[in-house]
Design a protein around this motif. Sequence first.
Motif, PDB file in Angstrom:
ATOM      1  N   GLU A 153       0.865  -1.186   0.000  1.00 46.89           N
ATOM      2  CA  GLU A 153       0.000   0.000   0.000  1.00 46.89           C
ATOM      3  C   GLU A 153       0.891   1.222   0.000  1.00 46.89           C
ATOM      4  O   GLU A 153       1.677   1.395   0.913  1.00 46.89           O
ATOM      5  N   PRO A 154       0.829   2.080  -1.009  1.00 47.35           N
ATOM      6  CA  PRO A 154       0.071   1.907  -2.239  1.00 47.35           C
ATOM      7  C   PRO A 154       0.618   0.718  -3.039  1.00 47.35           C
ATOM      8  O   PRO A 154       1.703   0.220  -2.744  1.00 47.35           O
TER       9      PRO A 154
ATOM     10  N   GLN B 265       3.432   6.584  -6.257  1.00 46.55           N
ATOM     11  CA  GLN B 265       3.302   7.348  -5.023  1.00 46.55           C
ATOM     12  C   GLN B 265       4.432   7.021  -4.059  1.00 46.55           C
ATOM     13  O   GLN B 265       4.922   5.891  -4.020  1.00 46.55           O
ATOM     14  N   GLN B 266       4.801   8.012  -3.262  1.00 45.46           N
ATOM     15  CA  GLN B 266       5.792   7.805  -2.221  1.00 45.46           C
ATOM     16  C   GLN B 266       5.230   6.823  -1.191  1.00 45.46           C
ATOM     17  O   GLN B 266       4.044   6.882  -0.845  1.00 45.46           O
ATOM     18  N   ALA B 267       6.065   5.892  -0.716  1.00 45.09           N
ATOM     19  CA  ALA B 267       5.594   4.861   0.210  1.00 45.09           C
ATOM     20  C   ALA B 267       6.758   4.323   1.027  1.00 45.09           C
ATOM     21  O   ALA B 267       7.924   4.609   0.737  1.00 45.09           O
ATOM     22  N   SER B 268       6.433   3.509   1.987  1.00 42.89           N
ATOM     23  CA  SER B 268       7.453   2.826   2.792  1.00 42.89           C
ATOM     24  C   SER B 268       8.288   1.909   1.907  1.00 42.89           C
ATOM     25  O   SER B 268       7.794   1.352   0.924  1.00 42.89           O
ATOM     26  N   SER B 269       9.528   1.709   2.291  1.00 44.16           N
ATOM     27  CA  SER B 269      10.374   0.771   1.555  1.00 44.16           C
ATOM     28  C   SER B 269      10.009  -0.684   1.856  1.00 44.16           C
ATOM     29  O   SER B 269      10.387  -1.583   1.107  1.00 44.16           O
ATOM     30  N   LEU B 270       9.275  -0.919   2.918  1.00 42.19           N
ATOM     31  CA  LEU B 270       8.902  -2.277   3.299  1.00 42.19           C
ATOM     32  C   LEU B 270       7.793  -2.786   2.373  1.00 42.19           C
ATOM     33  O   LEU B 270       6.738  -2.172   2.254  1.00 42.19           O
TER      34      LEU B 270
ATOM     35  N   TRP C 159      13.445   2.807  -4.096  1.00 43.87           N
ATOM     36  CA  TRP C 159      12.900   4.020  -4.708  1.00 43.87           C
ATOM     37  C   TRP C 159      11.574   4.463  -4.111  1.00 43.87           C
ATOM     38  O   TRP C 159      11.206   5.638  -4.205  1.00 43.87           O
ATOM     39  N   ARG C 160      10.819   3.570  -3.503  1.00 44.41           N
ATOM     40  CA  ARG C 160       9.470   3.920  -3.025  1.00 44.41           C
ATOM     41  C   ARG C 160       9.444   5.094  -2.043  1.00 44.41           C
ATOM     42  O   ARG C 160       8.552   5.935  -2.131  1.00 44.41           O
TER      43      ARG C 160
END
Length: 167
Positions: A44-45, A51-56, A91-92
């Motif tokens: 998620e996303p 979209q910017q997001a956690s690297s996990l 990259w997230r």
Amino acid sequence: CTVLCHRPDDTPLAHHRSMPEVAPVDPSRLTAGGAGFEFIDLCEPPLMSRQQASSLMHLWMRAPDTPRTGELANAAVLTMASDLFLTQSAWRPIEGYSIHDITKVMTFGLTFSLWYHRPVTFADWHLVEIDTPVAAAGRSLNYAHWYTADGDLVASVVLDSVMRIRR
């Protein structure tokens, strides 16, 4: 690239990190990943989002046409699969950039190590947990852990990669 295997022995000395709690395999969310791989995106996303997001990241993954027998064939298929999403994790979290913008960014691995902890049957679903604990100075350090659906940790990967903005 380093792949580390050994002939298992029957020592009672064993433990491993617990599999993360994630949604179970849901075939309605299946994505054909190409090259015979299928995956279910739990991110998620979503994985393909810009979209910017956690690297996990968490994904269910398998190659259903892999022979159920043949330890080396299954290890080879997991080896191929193990590099598919690692650098995407780096990259997230970076606002304004995505690994999907190949005209703007580039990334490639420098050192890759893979450890097999247990035999694998890659026709079955496996959870892969991917994370990049650090990206700095044009490099990233990426980790992945592969679990059977029953929660056994079967393989671990570490990748050191280069990250660049195209100019």
